[in-house]
Structure formats: C-alpha cells, structure tokens
Write a protein that holds these residues in place. Structure first.
Motif, mmCIF file in Angstrom:
data_model
loop_
_atom_site.group_PDB
_atom_site.id
_atom_site.type_symbol
_atom_site.label_atom_id
_atom_site.label_comp_id
_atom_site.label_asym_id
_atom_site.label_seq_id
_atom_site.Cartn_x
_atom_site.Cartn_y
_atom_site.Cartn_z
ATOM 1 N N PRO A 16 -11.059 -2.099 2.995
ATOM 2 C CA PRO A 16 -11.159 -2.381 4.437
ATOM 3 C C PRO A 16 -10.508 -1.304 5.310
ATOM 4 N N ALA A 17 -9.387 -0.738 4.873
ATOM 5 C CA ALA A 17 -8.706 0.268 5.705
ATOM 6 C C ALA A 17 -9.546 1.536 5.806
ATOM 7 N N GLY A 18 -10.082 1.984 4.683
ATOM 8 C CA GLY A 18 -10.869 3.221 4.674
ATOM 9 C C GLY A 18 -12.154 3.074 5.463
ATOM 10 N N VAL A 37 -14.523 8.563 -0.393
ATOM 11 C CA VAL A 37 -14.563 8.701 -1.860
ATOM 12 C C VAL A 37 -13.927 7.447 -2.454
ATOM 13 N N GLU A 38 -14.696 6.706 -3.234
ATOM 14 C CA GLU A 38 -14.246 5.395 -3.748
ATOM 15 C C GLU A 38 -14.351 5.391 -5.279
ATOM 16 N N THR A 39 -13.258 4.988 -5.940
ATOM 17 C CA THR A 39 -13.283 5.008 -7.416
ATOM 18 C C THR A 39 -14.181 3.916 -8.004
ATOM 19 N N GLN A 45 -13.458 -7.168 -9.840
ATOM 20 C CA GLN A 45 -12.704 -8.276 -9.236
ATOM 21 C C GLN A 45 -11.690 -7.756 -8.221
ATOM 22 N N ARG A 46 -11.615 -8.390 -7.051
ATOM 23 C CA ARG A 46 -10.594 -8.041 -6.052
ATOM 24 C C ARG A 46 -9.900 -9.316 -5.623
ATOM 25 N N VAL A 47 -8.657 -9.215 -5.197
ATOM 26 C CA VAL A 47 -7.978 -10.393 -4.636
ATOM 27 C C VAL A 47 -7.661 -10.132 -3.171
ATOM 28 N N GLU A 49 -8.255 -12.903 -0.030
ATOM 29 C CA GLU A 49 -9.509 -13.519 0.399
ATOM 30 C C GLU A 49 -9.419 -14.280 1.711
ATOM 31 N N SER A 50 -8.183 -14.568 2.212
ATOM 32 C CA SER A 50 -8.101 -15.365 3.445
ATOM 33 C C SER A 50 -8.085 -14.454 4.661
ATOM 34 N N LEU A 51 -9.058 -14.653 5.516
ATOM 35 C CA LEU A 51 -9.147 -13.842 6.732
ATOM 36 C C LEU A 51 -8.843 -14.760 7.911
ATOM 37 N N ASP A 105 -15.778 -13.901 -0.025
ATOM 38 C CA ASP A 105 -16.166 -13.301 -1.290
ATOM 39 C C ASP A 105 -15.760 -11.842 -1.107
ATOM 40 N N ARG A 106 -14.620 -11.465 -1.686
ATOM 41 C CA ARG A 106 -13.970 -10.217 -1.311
ATOM 42 C C ARG A 106 -14.813 -8.979 -1.668
ATOM 43 N N CYS A 107 -15.474 -9.007 -2.827
ATOM 44 C CA CYS A 107 -16.292 -7.832 -3.191
ATOM 45 C C CYS A 107 -17.408 -7.664 -2.166
ATOM 46 N N GLY A 288 -3.691 1.166 6.004
ATOM 47 C CA GLY A 288 -3.769 -0.016 5.146
ATOM 48 C C GLY A 288 -2.608 -0.084 4.172
ATOM 49 N N ASP A 289 -2.895 -0.649 2.997
ATOM 50 C CA ASP A 289 -1.850 -0.826 1.983
ATOM 51 C C ASP A 289 -1.234 0.491 1.550
ATOM 52 N N ALA A 290 -1.972 1.572 1.646
ATOM 53 C CA ALA A 290 -1.405 2.870 1.257
ATOM 54 C C ALA A 290 -0.195 3.174 2.131
ATOM 55 N N GLN A 300 -2.216 -11.540 6.129
ATOM 56 C CA GLN A 300 -2.488 -10.531 7.163
ATOM 57 C C GLN A 300 -2.877 -9.169 6.588
ATOM 58 N N GLY A 301 -2.946 -9.076 5.250
ATOM 59 C CA GLY A 301 -3.160 -7.753 4.641
ATOM 60 C C GLY A 301 -4.475 -7.101 5.054
ATOM 61 N N ILE A 302 -5.553 -7.883 5.043
ATOM 62 C CA ILE A 302 -6.866 -7.304 5.378
ATOM 63 C C ILE A 302 -6.906 -6.962 6.870
ATOM 64 N N THR A 303 -6.391 -7.887 7.690
ATOM 65 C CA THR A 303 -6.380 -7.639 9.141
ATOM 66 C C THR A 303 -5.571 -6.381 9.436
HETATM 67 C C1 FAD Z 1 -2.242 -11.683 -4.880
HETATM 68 C C2 FAD Z 1 -2.647 -11.148 -3.547
HETATM 69 C C3 FAD Z 1 -3.189 -12.000 -2.592
HETATM 70 C C4 FAD Z 1 -3.547 -11.530 -1.333
HETATM 71 N N1 FAD Z 1 -4.078 -12.401 -0.421
HETATM 72 C C5 FAD Z 1 -4.459 -11.964 0.792
HETATM 73 C C6 FAD Z 1 -5.041 -12.841 1.736
HETATM 74 O O1 FAD Z 1 -5.253 -14.014 1.468
HETATM 75 N N2 FAD Z 1 -5.386 -12.338 2.950
HETATM 76 C C7 FAD Z 1 -5.195 -11.018 3.275
HETATM 77 O O2 FAD Z 1 -5.530 -10.606 4.401
HETATM 78 N N3 FAD Z 1 -4.647 -10.158 2.401
HETATM 79 C C8 FAD Z 1 -4.283 -10.592 1.164
HETATM 80 N N4 FAD Z 1 -3.758 -9.700 0.255
HETATM 81 C C9 FAD Z 1 -3.587 -8.291 0.652
HETATM 82 C C10 FAD Z 1 -4.933 -7.547 0.782
HETATM 83 O O3 FAD Z 1 -5.686 -7.691 -0.388
HETATM 84 C C11 FAD Z 1 -4.651 -6.063 1.054
HETATM 85 O O4 FAD Z 1 -3.711 -5.937 2.074
HETATM 86 C C12 FAD Z 1 -5.931 -5.310 1.458
HETATM 87 O O5 FAD Z 1 -6.859 -5.312 0.391
HETATM 88 C C13 FAD Z 1 -5.599 -3.874 1.852
HETATM 89 O O6 FAD Z 1 -6.769 -3.150 2.101
HETATM 90 P P1 FAD Z 1 -6.798 -1.565 1.837
HETATM 91 O O7 FAD Z 1 -8.147 -1.109 2.210
HETATM 92 O O8 FAD Z 1 -5.620 -0.954 2.458
HETATM 93 O O9 FAD Z 1 -6.568 -1.416 0.268
HETATM 94 P P2 FAD Z 1 -7.466 -1.925 -0.939
HETATM 95 O O10 FAD Z 1 -8.173 -3.177 -0.593
HETATM 96 O O11 FAD Z 1 -6.569 -1.923 -2.119
HETATM 97 O O12 FAD Z 1 -8.570 -0.791 -1.095
HETATM 98 C C14 FAD Z 1 -8.258 0.455 -1.641
HETATM 99 C C15 FAD Z 1 -9.562 1.065 -2.146
HETATM 100 O O13 FAD Z 1 -9.306 2.371 -2.630
HETATM 101 C C16 FAD Z 1 -9.914 2.546 -3.894
HETATM 102 N N5 FAD Z 1 -9.094 3.547 -4.584
HETATM 103 C C17 FAD Z 1 -7.873 3.405 -5.153
HETATM 104 N N6 FAD Z 1 -7.415 4.572 -5.614
HETATM 105 C C18 FAD Z 1 -8.365 5.498 -5.315
HETATM 106 C C19 FAD Z 1 -8.466 6.905 -5.529
HETATM 107 N N7 FAD Z 1 -7.521 7.600 -6.156
HETATM 108 N N8 FAD Z 1 -9.589 7.533 -5.113
HETATM 109 C C20 FAD Z 1 -10.586 6.858 -4.477
HETATM 110 N N9 FAD Z 1 -10.543 5.509 -4.248
HETATM 111 C C21 FAD Z 1 -9.426 4.854 -4.658
HETATM 112 C C22 FAD Z 1 -9.929 1.168 -4.526
HETATM 113 O O14 FAD Z 1 -10.940 1.046 -5.492
HETATM 114 C C23 FAD Z 1 -10.163 0.284 -3.298
HETATM 115 O O15 FAD Z 1 -11.538 0.116 -3.042
HETATM 116 C C24 FAD Z 1 -3.381 -10.157 -1.018
HETATM 117 C C25 FAD Z 1 -2.868 -9.287 -1.977
HETATM 118 C C26 FAD Z 1 -2.490 -9.771 -3.221
HETATM 119 C C27 FAD Z 1 -1.930 -8.803 -4.237
#
Ligand code: FAD
Length: 384
Positions: A16-18, A37-39, A45-47, A49-51, A105-107, A288-290, A300-303
């Motif tokens: 979502p962040a990218g 660029v996505e691996t 499977q991703r976790v 799911e609550s938005l 459905d997170r995927c 994002g999470d990075a 709030q992680g996805i938001t």
């Molecule tokens: C157990 C658990 C429950 C959670 N529940 C919730 C919830 O209910 N609601 C909520 O909002 N948040 C929840 N979160 C947090 C949420 O999942 C994250 O905050 C969110 O996915 C962050 O998005 P992102 O795009 O920053 O990172 P990610 O979703 O982790 O996406 C990173 C992407 O980068 C790709 N990638 C990784 N390394 C590389 C690389 N070297 N090169 C290229 N691509 C790469 C990955 O494949 C992935 O697609 C939960 C987290 C956990 C662990």
C-alpha cells in the motif's frame, strides 16, 4: 524492454505505501516515469486486514475510493474488546466520519492498488528485485533482477516501500529504534454455515498478550495470538498444542471458533513498533512500514502506509521543483507523528491493569521496554 531506461522515481516494494506513492506522483505529474519493483506477485499470504473508516479519505485522495467500494471487501461496523475487564465492550464506528470500515482480502486489496497505479502510468515489475545500486550525482544506477533476467536502469529518486525490513534504509545504514518485541501468531480458518454473521473485530487480552480475530471476505476468519517474541516460547505458540491450550483459556475468541476448519498452519509475523531514526537520505525517502510500523492494536498500519505514501510523494514533487527543505519537512512530520502514536499506544496499553506482574503488561506500563530498546541498532534478526 526496460533495460537502460531512465526513470524519475523507482519505488522498492509494491504494498500500500509503494502504490500510494506512485498514485500520488502520477496524479500530480502524469508525465513522470515511475517504476515499482515488487518481489512477490500478490498471490502470497499477507496479514493486516482491518481498514478503519478514515482510510476512505486516503483512498479518495488517491482517486481510487469509488473503485475500492466496488471491490466487495467485507464492511465492518466496529470493534468488540475484552480489554481491562472480562466483559466485552463495543466501539462502534457509527459516530465516526464514513461510519464503517472494511475487513480486506489483503492480497486482492494490494493487487487492486497496484493495478490502479499501472492504469495511471506506473511500470510494475513483479517477481523482481533490486540487486544493487550505485549513487551518482543526479540519481542512481541500478541492477535489477526482472523475473529471471538482469536489467540495468537509472532513477533520479528512490523510495523505500519494502515493508518493515526496509531494504534500502538498511543498505544506507540508517539505524532503527525498536520499542517492543511484539509478534503475531496468525491462523486462517474457514467459517461454518451456522456461524453468526458478525463482522466485528474481536480483541481479547490475556496475561501475556492479546488475541484478535476478524472475519474476512470468502467465509474466512483470521485469528492472531499477539505476544512478545521472548514470551512466545513459554506458551509454545508455534505448536498446535500450545495454540490450542492458550485458545482453550480464552473466553470470547474460543467461542467464535466453534464451527471453523483450519485452512493452513500458522505463521509468525513480526509486529514490533519500530521506526528509522531518519526517513530520508540523498535522493531517497522511506514510506509505510519501511519508515515506521504501528502496533496492530491500532488497526492503522495500512492507513499509515497510504498517508505516508501520499506525503512522501508530495515531498518528492517539491524536491523535483527545487524547493529546499522538502525532504527534511517530511522527516520532521514522520518523527512528530510517531511521537503522537507512541503516546496513544501507551495510553491504550495502560487501560489493561489485570496482570501488572506479567512481563508483557509490565514492560508496556512501566516504560522499561522503551528504555531497553531505544538505542538498539538496526538489523538484528527480525524473526521471533
Ligand atoms: C499480525 C499483524 C496484523 C496486522 N493487522 C493490521 C490491521 O488489521 N490493519 C492495518 O491497517 N494494519 C495491520 N497490520 C499492519 C499492516 O499490515 C502494515 O502496516 C502494512 O502492510 C504496511 O504497508 P507497506 O506497504 O508499508 O508494507 P508491506 O505491506 O509490507 O509491503 C511491502 C511490499 O514490499 C515488497 N518487498 C519487500 N522487500 C522487497 C524488496 N527488497 N524489493 C522489492 N519488493 C520488496 C513486499 O513483497 C510487499 O509487497 C498488521 C500487521 C501484522 C504483523
């Protein structure tokens, strides 16, 4: 096809962040050349799911709210929690703007955002990764493994959107502060026909952690036992027996599972709150999470990923326009938002006072955890 091409922005990670970064860049400057660029390929499977309802504002800003609403994710109207007492109390979204959230459905959600970014002009390379890069005066030379084929290209700016492992920040040797050792042991179930149609997220505290469960689209249910990585062994949570024993001691979570069948074995997901000490560098920033992760308790992680993607893109656009201090402003905003988040997190955890002597709660309520982790350097093993 992509070999030797020049891109304006190369985004590492298509979560979502990218994709929010790409969408914002292209919404404001459609002529930019943006690559993600996505691996993976959105099948794994991703976790998470609550938005919550407020996420719709971020999706509106990205121009994808209407198409998101047609995606048929499961609407949810609040959370039920046994937190601070055995009794369940409901926290309804009814009084919030937008008054409903979604269980995703997170995927499908992540793939949807990636498709939207492609429609707006981004190039998406799935099953691909950056092998290495060289910093130049005006950007980066990169070697990329595109599926099975090596390619070289140039980018003026890089974005680290690779999730909590922060691929680029790690290579740029930026330290990370970690505030706890939270980990989630997650299982997916199929729901029986006679299961009540409730779509609340259920949270239930226990002496060294908390459960959450949420119904998903396609008659699935995710159940997660959250605890600290150093406490999980005590409960043997990585075994079927340990999981069942802990579940048997729960009240509300157990009763939700009476007509379910397990889909797969559980997986442990790191869920610690952590942030980079700086989210920017020379011609790069992290989103994002990075950049910073939030406790799943907040939902709030996805938001946050969407919002930091949007603000990160604004910072890049300003940088391209030559506005001085644009990246620093982004970094300051990230730091200040995280301070606010830590305060809210401490407040939520202090509301559970039933097990003051148990390590999980004691650490969170006395601040010991923060003291011991605030100087911890990055890149120790992430796995529990
Ligand atoms: C157990 C658990 C429950 C959670 N529940 C919730 C919830 O209910 N609601 C909520 O909002 N948040 C929840 N979160 C947090 C949420 O999942 C994250 O905050 C969110 O996915 C962050 O998005 P992102 O795009 O920053 O990172 P990610 O979703 O982790 O996406 C990173 C992407 O980068 C790709 N990638 C990784 N390394 C590389 C690389 N070297 N090169 C290229 N691509 C790469 C990955 O494949 C992935 O697609 C939960 C987290 C956990 C662990």
């Amino acid at each position: 096809m992509y070999n030797n091409q020049q891109y304006d922005v190369l985004i590492i990670g298509g979560g979502p962040a990218g994709t929010a970064t790409a969408l914002t860049l292209l919404r404001h400057q459609p002529e930019l050349k943006v690559m993600i660029v996505e691996t993976g390929n959105y099948q794994q499977q991703r976790v998470g799911e609550s938005l919550p309802p407020l996420a719709l504002d971020a999706l509106r800003t990205l121009g994808v709210a209407e198409s998101f609403l047609q995606q048929n994710h499961l609407p949810t109207y609040g959370t039920c929690a046994a937190w601070g007492s055995d009794e369940l109390y409901a926290n309804e979204f009814i009084f919030q703007l937008n008054n409903r959230g979604w269980h995703l459905d997170r995927c499908r959600f992540d793939a949807f955002l990636a498709e939207e970014a492609q429609d707006k002009g981004a190039t998406l390379l799935c099953n691909s990764k950056v092998l290495n890069y060289d910093k130049q005066a005006e950007g980066y030379d990169l070697n990329i493994q595109y599926q099975n084929q090596p390619i070289s290209l140039k980018a003026r700016f890089l974005v680290d959107a690779s999730g909590r492992n922060a691929w680029l920040a790690k290579r740029e040797k930026v330290a990370k502060i970690r505030y706890d050792k939270l980990v989630g042991f997650c299982r997916f179930y199929y729901i029986g026909e006679d299961m009540p149609e409730d779509t609340y997220t259920l949270v239930e505290a226990w002496e060294n952690g908390w459960w959450y469960s949420a119904r998903l689209p396609n008659r699935q249910l995710i159940v997660a036992a959250m605890t600290d990585a150093d406490l999980a062994g005590r409960y043997q949570l990585n075994t079927d027996k340990g999981w069942q024993q802990l579940l048997t001691r729960s009240t509300h979570t157990r009763s939700r599972l009476h007509t379910v069948t397990t889909i797969d074995q559980q997986q442990a997901w790191p869920a610690a709150s952590q942030r980079l000490i700086r989210t920017i560098g020379i011609r790069w920033l992290a989103v994002g999470d990075a950049a910073a992760t939030l406790d799943p308790l907040s939902s709030q992680g996805i938001t946050n990923a969407l919002r930091t993607g949007i603000f990160g893109a604004y910072a890049i656009l300003d940088f391209f326009k030559g506005k001085s201090g644009s990246l620093e402003k982004y970094d300051r905003w990230m730091r200040e938002s995280y301070e606010d988040y830590l305060e809210t997190k401490a407040q939520f955890y202090s509301e559970e006072q039933r097990w003051p002597q148990h390590a999980f709660w004691k650490k969170r309520q006395t601040g010991i955890e923060f003291e011991s982790y605030q100087n911890m350097k990055l890149w120790k093993s992430e796995s529990p």
